[in-house]
Design a protein around this motif. Structure first.
Motif, mmCIF file in Angstrom:
data_model
loop_
_atom_site.group_PDB
_atom_site.id
_atom_site.type_symbol
_atom_site.label_atom_id
_atom_site.label_comp_id
_atom_site.label_asym_id
_atom_site.label_seq_id
_atom_site.Cartn_x
_atom_site.Cartn_y
_atom_site.Cartn_z
ATOM 1 N N ARG A 1 36.904 18.827 69.671
ATOM 2 C CA ARG A 1 35.792 18.954 70.432
ATOM 3 C C ARG A 1 35.149 20.460 69.988
ATOM 4 N NH1 ARG A 1 38.690 16.556 74.698
ATOM 5 N NH2 ARG A 1 39.382 18.557 75.787
ATOM 6 N N LYS B 1 29.788 9.553 79.235
ATOM 7 C CA LYS B 1 30.543 10.362 78.578
ATOM 8 C C LYS B 1 31.111 10.037 77.327
ATOM 9 C CE LYS B 1 32.846 13.459 82.100
ATOM 10 N NZ LYS B 1 34.354 13.701 82.776
ATOM 11 N N GLU C 1 25.335 13.960 68.514
ATOM 12 C CA GLU C 1 26.485 13.601 69.229
ATOM 13 C C GLU C 1 27.528 13.953 68.177
ATOM 14 O OE1 GLU C 1 27.040 12.244 72.019
ATOM 15 O OE2 GLU C 1 25.051 11.905 72.513
ATOM 16 N N ARG C 2 28.444 14.306 68.804
ATOM 17 C CA ARG C 2 29.835 14.693 67.995
ATOM 18 C C ARG C 2 31.041 14.921 68.774
ATOM 19 N NH1 ARG C 2 25.766 19.437 67.570
ATOM 20 N NH2 ARG C 2 26.623 20.856 69.222
ATOM 21 N N PHE D 1 28.645 5.424 64.209
ATOM 22 C CA PHE D 1 28.857 5.046 65.695
ATOM 23 C C PHE D 1 29.453 3.606 65.851
ATOM 24 C CE2 PHE D 1 25.103 7.794 66.228
ATOM 25 C CZ PHE D 1 25.725 8.885 66.880
ATOM 26 N N ASP E 1 27.648 13.122 64.525
ATOM 27 C CA ASP E 1 26.245 12.288 64.425
ATOM 28 C C ASP E 1 26.832 10.763 64.056
ATOM 29 O OD1 ASP E 1 23.834 11.572 64.631
ATOM 30 O OD2 ASP E 1 23.432 12.030 62.437
ATOM 31 N N GLY E 2 28.077 10.269 64.740
ATOM 32 C CA GLY E 2 28.519 9.101 64.508
ATOM 33 C C GLY E 2 29.123 8.629 63.331
ATOM 34 N N LYS F 1 19.323 16.261 69.265
ATOM 35 C CA LYS F 1 20.846 16.511 69.726
ATOM 36 C C LYS F 1 21.645 15.598 68.898
ATOM 37 C CE LYS F 1 23.288 15.896 73.848
ATOM 38 N NZ LYS F 1 24.295 14.578 73.986
#
Length: 369
Positions: free
Chosen positions: A33, A244, A48-49, A166, A91-92, A46
């Motif tokens: 994380r 989440k 995602e990661r 993703f 980023d998926g 934004k």
């Protein structure tokens, strides 16, 4: 992604006798994380990661998915055979890896070495057969043959999935063992696809069992399912999961524990969550797990995730000419023009040799990548 290799290395370095498994899993997830969070900080969009698959440490005859809750007191012991399994995404775009390590000094010998050599050699063969133009069933048949050469079994129910943005479980699948319960469509590998090649070998019968549903802590939101949950605790937990962890697998450790226990059951019963059960072979059986991410590039295969093994001294050697021929296949296709190789966007890629040797007592397999 260089940091991904570091995540596996960190988890491995924390694996010591008497260390609590839950603490190590937490450290692995936190590191992923933190490291993914440091990337692409300044972009406008934004991105995602984070964790794509929670850190698991499955010991000895436990096959997979052991990532216990905070209250679990299970510790590692000298001589344990550990399967470390984790994944991250940016980023998926997903990278996953699994590695097996025996908690001891000196070379691994006997049946423990056989099962590890079987997994590693099967992974090397799969790397060479997951290539454009080949079929998924070719890989299924080949890995069975490799395991049999070490007098081991490929574990049933394990699937190697195509990875898409993703999507950690794409529709194109390689079956580990054909069985009446598990059937997959015939498929051909194509250029520019990405696969998570997942090999689990066992000295047992290769038919793992679910012993205790309470051990299951990893779930994935089933995006195509909906149901009106009756219990307040279930609605609360499902809302938290949807915010989440809308897409990637997650661990119940990341949720409020008491409420989660209650709420997850209804979510699973109505197929809103897909559980990743903790499966076991019989006590005394050895189980090894090797998983890697491979990109099928125009100039050959790029293995994005791996880790070198301990020194192995298996009791069996590979004499089968067909297996030797598979291992002699290169992973790169030579193209004219000799341009520079491009680096994959996420992967601390080890240099691939043109061919791999089977792991036997002569090679010791100390650095099979």
């Amino acid at each position: 992604m260089k940091n991904f290799a570091e995540a596996l290395q960190l988890v491995l370095s924390e694996c010591k006798p008497k260390a609590k498994i839950v603490d190590i899993c937490e450290k692995g997830d936190s590191f992923i994380r933190e490291q993914t969070g440091n990337m692409y900080k300044n972009v406008k969009k934004k991105i995602e990661r984070g964790v794509a698959f929670p850190t698991c440490i499955s010991v000895n005859n436990t096959v997979c998915h052991f990532s216990p809750l905070a209250s679990d007191e299970t510790v590692l012991e000298e001589g344990d055979m550990l399967k470390i399994d984790l994944g991250c995404h940016i980023d998926g775009f997903i990278a996953v890896v699994a590695h097996t390590h025996v908690l001891q000094g000196g070379p691994v010998t006997g049946r423990a070495a056989d099962v590890l050599a079987a997994a590693n050699t099967a992974a090397e063969v799969a790397l060479r057969l997951v290539r454009p133009g080949r079929k998924n069933k070719d890989v299924t048949e080949a890995i069975q043959k490799v395991a049999a050469a070490y007098d081991c079994k490929i574990v049933e129910g394990v699937l190697s999935h195509q990875l898409k943005q993703f999507v950690i479980d794409g529709n194109k699948v390689v079956l580990s063992v054909p069985s009446p319960e598990t059937r997959v469509d015939d498929a051909e590998f194509e250029e520019n696809e990405v696969y998570a090649v997942d090999i689990v070998t066992s000295t047992g019968d290769g038919k793992p069992r679910l012993l205790d549903e309470k051990q299951t802590t990893i779930y994935k939101r089933a995006v195509d399912k909906s149901y009106h949950l009756k219990m307040k605790a279930s609605r609360f937990i499902f809302s938290e999961i949807s915010q989440k962890f809308p897409i990637m697998p997650f661990t119940a450790r990341a949720l409020e524990e008491k409420r989660a226990r209650l709420g997850l059951v209804e979510c699973v019963n109505h197929d809103l969550l897909q559980p990743y059960p903790v499966l076991h072979e019989k006590p005394g059986d050895y189980v090894a797990h090797i998983k890697f991410t491979v990109l099928l590039m125009p100039n050959g295969s790029d293995r994005m995730t791996s880790h070198s093994l301990q020194e192995l001294q298996p009791t069996k050697t590979i004499d089968d000419p067909e297996i030797k021929a598979w291992l002699a296949l290169g992973t790169k296709t030579k193209k004219k023009g000799g341009g520079k190789k491009k680096k994959g966007k996420k992967g601390d890629k080890p240099e691939e040799s043109a061919e791999a040797e089977p792991m036997d007592a002569t090679t010791n397999g100390a650095s099979q990548e």
